[in-house]
Design a protein around this motif. Sequence first.
Motif: not given
Length: 442
Positions: A6-10, A40-41, A68-69
């Motif tokens: 899954x992709x997270x925008x933080x 994670x971005x 990786x972030x």
Amino acid sequence: MTPERPRLLYLAYYFPPSRASGVYRARATANHFAAAGWDVTVLRAPDRFFTDAVGSLDESLIDTVDPRIAQVQADLDFFAWETDVRRFGRFRGNFPFLAKRVHRWRQRFAFPDGYHSWGDSAVEEGLRLHRERPFDLVLATGNPFAAFAAAYRLGKRTGLPYVVDYRDSWTLDLFANADAFPPGHRAWRWERRILDGAAGALFVNEALRSWHAERYPRAADRMHVVLNGWDPDVLDDREAAPPGDGPLSYAYVGTITKVQPVQPLLEGFRRMAAAGSHPGARLDLYGHLGFFAGSRGALLRELGLDGAEPEGFGYRGPVAKTDIGRVYAGSDVLVFLAGGSKYVTSGKIFEYMATGKPIVSVHEPGCAAEELLSGYPLWFAPGGLDPDAIARAMAEAGDAARKADPAASAEARAYAASFTRDRALEPFEALCRGIAREGGRR
């Protein structure tokens, strides 16, 4: 949602190289999600804010971020921080007073947070990134609370679920135990709007969660506690060597601000020394003075430390996060110096407990950290800010350090082992995975 990744925008304004106190929770959160298989971005503040505007950074933290972030720097209007006239635009350079009036007028209609321009930029960057490769979840940490508004607006524009993490309180003054804004202020309407739309809201202790649940009951079932914790990658829990025959070292480690009871601490230490307890003992303060560059002189004066240092006392300056283990290793007793109320936990207390060393509390009774410390076997609490009581607690903590009971130290470290950041974040990551899978449906 892509089940395997899954992709997270933080949205985390304070992120390495920032050295702000909240950066450690943000760093740990991003690292934990990346390790758990998320893409994670992080949208953060521009480097120029840390280097030029506030002069507040710790470059040693950069290498502690999972490679990786992905990191994206959202832009910011530097009007409030710009002091170099060479960087003023034509309008401000020629009409500085009029430019200031126009700037203030614009603030009346913007989101009620001094960083709202960054929030606007974060929305535009988030939309651009989402178009290129869709996200599954937006997570925002505050302060600044413009991050919350950005998450709300991204949710509205994209349909993405969002979660807000209150590292700090917005509408509650933690140190006065009172509302931070008057009735009718726009912050109250914005906070209700954000929480009503959020798929989840996090708080660092139960007292804060309960306060917000009572204020915003429609969102109460989506409010959760995620404690802070300590970071094993910069501080291990190996048994420390007992003090030698020399004088004891008492230490406070952390940012020093005007809300902390520094003077009662110094007076308590002086009275302990005057009573003949632990001759030659030293009390050292390690950390930044205030949150911004240039605040040191004013803060030293306000704390009464601008003259000659009291005997046995020393201000040792800031310590890089990656060097903090060395300071703990060289200290015999740790002083937990906290301002505030029942809503204040302080992330530093978890590091203190991880050392397995005696801890002396110096704060008002009822501090939220007491609930955690009550299970720690080497906690010494004066019960308030009376200097005589502080002196007794410091002397008793020194006695415990001298005794160096291996069983007590082992019990203390075992208790602290349950408070690593990863342990605190594990159930939250699982919650977020479920929210992303369901698309935030309630």
